[in-house]
Design a protein around this motif. Structure first.
Motif, mmCIF file in Angstrom:
data_model
loop_
_atom_site.group_PDB
_atom_site.id
_atom_site.type_symbol
_atom_site.label_atom_id
_atom_site.label_comp_id
_atom_site.label_asym_id
_atom_site.label_seq_id
_atom_site.Cartn_x
_atom_site.Cartn_y
_atom_site.Cartn_z
ATOM 1 N N THR A 51 11.490 2.515 10.330
ATOM 2 C CA THR A 51 10.039 2.675 10.200
ATOM 3 C C THR A 51 9.397 1.384 9.712
ATOM 4 O O THR A 51 8.343 0.968 10.224
ATOM 5 N N MET A 90 3.857 0.408 2.278
ATOM 6 C CA MET A 90 4.725 1.516 2.649
ATOM 7 C C MET A 90 3.909 2.795 2.527
ATOM 8 O O MET A 90 3.262 3.016 1.510
ATOM 9 N N SER A 131 7.123 7.604 3.812
ATOM 10 C CA SER A 131 8.289 6.712 3.738
ATOM 11 C C SER A 131 8.763 6.566 2.299
ATOM 12 O O SER A 131 9.965 6.516 2.037
ATOM 13 N N VAL A 174 14.114 5.061 7.348
ATOM 14 C CA VAL A 174 13.098 4.317 6.597
ATOM 15 C C VAL A 174 13.120 2.849 7.017
ATOM 16 O O VAL A 174 12.076 2.231 7.229
#
Length: 187
Positions: free
Chosen positions: A179, A1, A5, A176
């Protein structure tokens, strides 16, 4: 990640606690900074622990769902985001009685109630490349900060801003999740 994010996730996880803190702050007569810091610490610690518990649960199941992990994380985050938006749109049914101060137990129960989503996010984080200790620390620190600010702003702002903050947090959680899905599908 990626770091952006992670920051967005931490902020999104703190918005429901921020909304609750505004409500708690508005129910006190001139809340002091020490009370706000105390509430922030209680909320932050609980909000940091719950994603680690969820991560442990999710990590135990990783080998069975590796091919679907990004879809699971996406679904959990979008579902939680939609739930937060729904809660932000709902009207409050009753006016709570205003206490003179908040006990540890009341703050801890409220903190736990607002951290259930962090538990589910922790499950989702088990399926992506993330250091859970860093993620939990970021979520806890963001929550502590947001709750402290929320308590201090609560008396002035009231619950209207808190509802909007929860809705914004829901949108951020959904972004998020999108993503994470995009990063895994584009590889």
């Amino acid at each position: 990640m990626n770091p952006i994010s992670l920051i967005l996730l931490a902020l999104a996880m703190s918005t429901d606690a921020f909304a609750a803190a505004i409500g708690k702050g508005s129910s006190l007569h001139k809340p002091r900074l020490t009370e706000a810091l105390r509430a922030g610490l209680i909320f932050g610690v609980i909000e940091a622990i719950t994603p680690m518990i969820g991560w442990a649960i999710g990590h135990a199941a990783t080998r069975w769902v590796e091919d679907w992990d990004h879809w699971i994380a996406f679904t959990l985050l979008v579902g939680l985001g939609l739930h937060m938006i729904w809660n932000g749109l709902k009207a409050d049914d009753e006016e709570a009685e205003k206490p003179t101060q908040h006990s540890f137990m009341i703050l801890a129960v409220t903190a736990f109630a607002t951290s259930i989503d962090a538990l589910a996010v922790g499950v989702g984080l088990a399926f992506v490349d993330v250091n859970i200790l860093v993620a939990a620390a970021a979520i806890g620190l963001a929550t502590m900060t947001m709750v402290t600010i929320g308590m201090m702003l609560g008396r002035v702002l009231g619950t209207v801003v808190g509802k909007r903050a929860e809705m914004v947090g829901g949108v951020v959680l959904m972004l998020v999740g999108a993503t994470i899905l995009y990063e895994h599908l584009s590889v």
